[in-house]
Write a protein that holds these residues in place. Structure first.
Motif, PDB file in Angstrom:
ATOM      1  N   ALA A   1      53.240  50.854  38.418  1.00 52.80           N
ATOM      2  CA  ALA A   1      52.726  49.921  37.413  1.00 52.80           C
ATOM      3  C   ALA A   1      53.495  48.606  37.380  1.00 52.80           C
ATOM      4  CB  ALA A   1      52.753  50.575  36.034  1.00 52.80           C
ATOM      5  N   GLU A   2      54.678  48.556  37.999  1.00 51.57           N
ATOM      6  CA  GLU A   2      55.467  47.322  38.002  1.00 51.57           C
ATOM      7  C   GLU A   2      55.116  46.400  39.162  1.00 51.57           C
ATOM      8  OE1 GLU A   2      59.635  47.897  37.503  1.00 51.57           O
ATOM      9  OE2 GLU A   2      59.343  49.377  35.922  1.00 51.57           O
ATOM     10  N   VAL A   3      54.146  46.809  39.965  1.00 54.86           N
ATOM     11  CA  VAL A   3      53.734  46.014  41.122  1.00 54.86           C
ATOM     12  C   VAL A   3      52.307  45.546  40.910  1.00 54.86           C
ATOM     13  CG1 VAL A   3      53.311  46.033  43.601  1.00 54.86           C
ATOM     14  CG2 VAL A   3      55.287  47.249  42.676  1.00 54.86           C
ATOM     15  N   VAL A   4      52.104  44.253  41.080  1.00 56.29           N
ATOM     16  CA  VAL A   4      50.770  43.634  41.029  1.00 56.29           C
ATOM     17  C   VAL A   4      50.454  43.206  42.446  1.00 56.29           C
ATOM     18  CG1 VAL A   4      49.429  41.693  40.111  1.00 56.29           C
ATOM     19  CG2 VAL A   4      51.128  42.826  38.660  1.00 56.29           C
ATOM     20  N   TRP A   5      49.196  43.349  42.863  1.00 56.46           N
ATOM     21  CA  TRP A   5      48.775  42.878  44.188  1.00 56.46           C
ATOM     22  C   TRP A   5      47.938  41.632  44.000  1.00 56.46           C
ATOM     23  CZ3 TRP A   5      45.957  48.066  45.285  1.00 56.46           C
ATOM     24  CH2 TRP A   5      46.884  49.102  45.402  1.00 56.46           C
ATOM     25  N   PHE A   6      47.985  40.769  44.990  1.00 56.30           N
ATOM     26  CA  PHE A   6      47.080  39.621  45.019  1.00 56.30           C
ATOM     27  C   PHE A   6      46.485  39.548  46.412  1.00 56.30           C
ATOM     28  CE2 PHE A   6      45.735  35.272  45.596  1.00 56.30           C
ATOM     29  CZ  PHE A   6      45.065  35.032  44.414  1.00 56.30           C
ATOM     30  N   ASP A   7      45.158  39.410  46.484  1.00 57.50           N
ATOM     31  CA  ASP A   7      44.486  39.252  47.773  1.00 57.50           C
ATOM     32  C   ASP A   7      43.310  38.298  47.607  1.00 57.50           C
ATOM     33  OD1 ASP A   7      42.387  40.720  46.627  1.00 57.50           O
ATOM     34  OD2 ASP A   7      42.791  42.518  47.803  1.00 57.50           O
TER      35      ASP A   7
END
Length: 128
Positions: A22-28
């Protein structure tokens, strides 16, 4: 370090390994992928869904100049150089939306898997 970590354009293996973190956000290319506590998975947030805070936007003309510095990279991926002045303004708005997203999701660090931005999308995220 406090705050979320953003993974820029992660591949399938990295997504599988960090799917539940939950502490990681992805961006694509599609947008922000954030942890959704209700579903237990991730939900997609469109970058343009996050409003720009114009009061903290700063000197936008300086930001356009910063975007222009990326022209050698962009010329590899974008034709119609005669339209670049319009592209810089469009990129400016996108960068400001990205900045708003970084603030909304409390991003403290960004990891680029290639190490160096060499595409249009990663350069815009790096500028943000």
């Amino acid at each position: 370090m406090s705050g979320q970590i953003l993974l820029a354009f992660p591949g399938p293996l990295v997504r599988r390994l960090l799917r539940d973190d939950a502490e990681v956000v992805w961006f694509d290319e599609a947008g922000w992928w954030v942890s959704d506590r209700l579903s237990g998975g991730r939900r997609l947030v469109d970058p343009f869904e996050i409003p720009i805070d114009w009061q903290s936007a700063g000197d936008t003309s300086a930001l356009v100049e910063q975007l222009k510095a990326w022209s050698p990279i962009w010329s590899r991926w974008i034709a119609h150089a005669d339209q670049y002045e319009l592209l810089y303004r469009e990129a400016l708005i996108y960068v400001l939306h990205l900045r708003a997203g970084l603030a909304r999701f409390g991003i403290a660090a960004v990891v680029f898997h290639t190490g160096v931005s060499h595409h249009l999308d990663s350069s815009l995220l790096e500028v943000a």
